[in-house]
Design an enzyme around this catalytic site. Sequence first.
Site, PDB file in Angstrom:
ATOM      1  CB  SER A 185      -2.385  56.964 -17.533  1.00 22.58           C
ATOM      2  OG  SER A 185      -2.113  56.238 -16.350  1.00 22.58           O
ATOM      3  CE1 TYR A 210      -7.757  55.681 -16.581  1.00 24.77           C
ATOM      4  CE2 TYR A 210      -5.667  54.862 -15.715  1.00 24.77           C
ATOM      5  CZ  TYR A 210      -6.472  55.918 -16.129  1.00 24.77           C
ATOM      6  OH  TYR A 210      -5.975  57.205 -16.088  1.00 24.77           O
TER       7      TYR A 210
END
Length: 228
Positions: free
Chosen positions: A130, A144
């Site tokens: 990501s 995250y």
Amino acid sequence: MDKVALISGGSRGIGAEVAAKLADAGWRLSLGMRRPQDADARWAQHHVCAFDAMEANEAAWAEAALGHYGRIDAVICCAGIIELGDVISLGEAEQTAMMEVNVNSPRRLVRAAWQALGRSGEGRVIMLASLSGKRVASAASGAYSVSKFAAVALTHGIRQAGWDKGIRATAICPSYVNTDMAGAITDYPAQDMTQPEDVARMALLALNLPNTASIAEMAVSCKAEASY
């Protein structure tokens, strides 16, 4: 082509698009799914295996794929989860779950397929990381990001460990991608997000490049970022 790819998270979103792109290119697939009985009919000609990252059954999946095809040429880790919260307030269980699914399970899967990946001299590992593994965009995405920074580091570690065996590893790092996961955490317009099929194109590029043209990271964003 008779190359074989293991793909986690292949039942939907980016993983499904990667699987479709590889199937169109002639790859044979082994798809790990929590409910293989619900697999789409388009995977009838491929291998579908029961797999749950939280159950740590990666070795059983890799063994089943080897038994079915006799080889593994690529491992593509698309399964992932997100829990929004800053690094102070997010609960221990939520942080542990993200680390398990986003980092520990991919490491176990690559380890289970390691010998097979090295046999061809051109093994490939793709980690769907990501852009949150490259920068912390907000407090809410901080926890995250911890897991995704670790996923990017895992990819670099795999690349270093496998280099002399011809194993190449690439971390693909997108920002918002038009998937159910992104739709659940933002009201950013779906049509303005990066599309899953474009991420799949990036994965296929990394798989097809020779050992002498390895890409360690591929970052992509649908928004203007300060840097990435």
